[in-house]
Design an enzyme around this catalytic site. Sequence first.
Site, PDB file in Angstrom:
ATOM      1  N   LYS A   1      25.141  38.009  30.956  1.00 56.96           N
ATOM      2  CA  LYS A   1      24.996  36.612  31.406  1.00 56.96           C
ATOM      3  C   LYS A   1      24.436  35.816  30.245  1.00 56.96           C
ATOM      4  O   LYS A   1      23.613  36.354  29.480  1.00 56.96           O
ATOM      5  CB  LYS A   1      24.054  36.533  32.616  1.00 56.96           C
ATOM      6  CG  LYS A   1      23.684  35.107  33.030  1.00 56.96           C
ATOM      7  CD  LYS A   1      23.051  35.049  34.410  1.00 56.96           C
ATOM      8  CE  LYS A   1      21.542  35.154  34.444  1.00 56.96           C
ATOM      9  NZ  LYS A   1      20.802  34.176  33.648  1.00 56.96           N
ATOM     10  N   GLU A  30      21.111  27.075  38.631  1.00 53.78           N
ATOM     11  CA  GLU A  30      19.658  27.121  38.849  1.00 53.78           C
ATOM     12  C   GLU A  30      19.081  25.720  39.040  1.00 53.78           C
ATOM     13  O   GLU A  30      19.300  24.811  38.228  1.00 53.78           O
ATOM     14  CB  GLU A  30      18.969  27.821  37.656  1.00 53.78           C
ATOM     15  CG  GLU A  30      17.454  27.903  37.840  1.00 53.78           C
ATOM     16  CD  GLU A  30      16.757  28.903  36.915  1.00 53.78           C
ATOM     17  OE1 GLU A  30      17.448  29.631  36.182  1.00 53.78           O
ATOM     18  OE2 GLU A  30      15.513  28.923  36.935  1.00 53.78           O
ATOM     19  N   GLU A  86      23.319  31.515  28.999  1.00 49.43           N
ATOM     20  CA  GLU A  86      23.055  30.157  29.472  1.00 49.43           C
ATOM     21  C   GLU A  86      23.865  29.128  28.688  1.00 49.43           C
ATOM     22  O   GLU A  86      23.996  29.241  27.470  1.00 49.43           O
ATOM     23  CB  GLU A  86      21.556  29.838  29.304  1.00 49.43           C
ATOM     24  CG  GLU A  86      20.665  30.700  30.172  1.00 49.43           C
ATOM     25  CD  GLU A  86      19.174  30.385  30.017  1.00 49.43           C
ATOM     26  OE1 GLU A  86      18.824  29.415  29.306  1.00 49.43           O
ATOM     27  OE2 GLU A  86      18.360  31.115  30.603  1.00 49.43           O
ATOM     28  N   ASP A 125      16.197  37.723  31.587  1.00 49.25           N
ATOM     29  CA  ASP A 125      15.236  37.518  30.487  1.00 49.25           C
ATOM     30  C   ASP A 125      13.925  36.933  31.025  1.00 49.25           C
ATOM     31  O   ASP A 125      12.977  36.723  30.268  1.00 49.25           O
ATOM     32  CB  ASP A 125      15.825  36.676  29.354  1.00 49.25           C
ATOM     33  CG  ASP A 125      16.220  35.283  29.797  1.00 49.25           C
ATOM     34  OD1 ASP A 125      16.138  34.973  31.004  1.00 49.25           O
ATOM     35  OD2 ASP A 125      16.628  34.494  28.913  1.00 49.25           O
ATOM     36  N   SER A 126      13.858  36.720  32.364  1.00 52.55           N
ATOM     37  CA  SER A 126      12.561  36.415  32.983  1.00 52.55           C
ATOM     38  C   SER A 126      11.593  37.570  32.774  1.00 52.55           C
ATOM     39  O   SER A 126      10.387  37.420  32.996  1.00 52.55           O
ATOM     40  CB  SER A 126      12.731  36.124  34.482  1.00 52.55           C
ATOM     41  OG  SER A 126      13.475  37.143  35.117  1.00 52.55           O
TER      42      SER A 126
HETATM   43  O1  KIV Z   1      16.161  35.628  33.942  1.00 51.29           O
HETATM   44  C1  KIV Z   1      16.316  35.502  35.164  1.00 51.29           C
HETATM   45  O2  KIV Z   1      15.601  36.118  35.983  1.00 51.29           O
HETATM   46  C2  KIV Z   1      17.369  34.611  35.619  1.00 51.29           C
HETATM   47  C3  KIV Z   1      17.419  34.272  37.087  1.00 51.29           C
HETATM   48  C4  KIV Z   1      16.284  33.390  37.439  1.00 51.29           C
HETATM   49  C5  KIV Z   1      18.727  33.719  37.486  1.00 51.29           C
HETATM   50  O3  KIV Z   1      18.156  34.157  34.855  1.00 51.29           O
END
Ligand code: KIV
Length: 254
Positions: free
Chosen positions: A103, A172, A105, A34-35
């Site tokens: 994934k 992280e 959080e 989600d980056s």
């Molecule tokens: O969203 C992302 O790119 C991430 C990584 C930084 C692990 O969660």
Amino acid sequence: MKKNGEKISMLTSYDFTFAKILDEANIDIILVGDSASNVFAGNETTVPITLDEMIYHAKSVVKGVKRALVVVDLPFGTYQSDPQEALRSAIRIMKESGAHAVKLEGGIEVSESITRIINAGIPVMGHLGLTPQSIYKFGTYNVRGADKAEADQLISDAQDLERIGCFATVLEKIPAQLAKNVSKKTKFPLIGIGAGNHVDGQVLVLHDLIGLTNEFNPRFLRRYLDLNNSIKDAVSRYIDDVKSESFPNKDEMY
Ligand code: KIV
């Protein structure tokens, strides 16, 4: 891979072209992170990106991949309120994108959602430490787990994630010693980003690694290319060639 003592390599991708390059270069895991909210869409945080947008990115990535494992982030607001909504969100990602796992959080506070998703047959990767979707709770992107209470909570969360069946977790931006302590208390793979070298693999944001982005300079980042400046240089030369009419030349015309 962990059992064989082989470290796991993971990078982000949000599109077909980069996913194909990473896959052909033999990356182990591609994360549709989600980056994308920051790096691709230009938002300040990961909070605004939607499930539809993540599915769009994931669909493009999956088309470029023949062998890597593709993991997709569940975006903020699609799994925190209740386990059924979490399951519906994860099912949409799996059905509509063709990815292999999701994934999300958090630790104990999202364990019911994780259990619900895993029980439906969807593999889940956890994400502990700095969890950017909670930026407004923490207020900074500083190292997490630096005090004892937070470190103990993180170890306990990692143990919970393993117990309920996550196949791995991202750690992280935590002290290397804390990541080492987590690795002593768990058996599942730990993938670090700014978590030192006592983990089973590393993940970075591809745009940072290849220097497409140049304003984000955390200590944990190793840049392998300076594409930001290379692209600016190529574009300047193209502009000059257009203005001077040296492009296109005779060989570049029909
Ligand atoms: O969203 C992302 O790119 C991430 C990584 C930084 C692990 O969660």
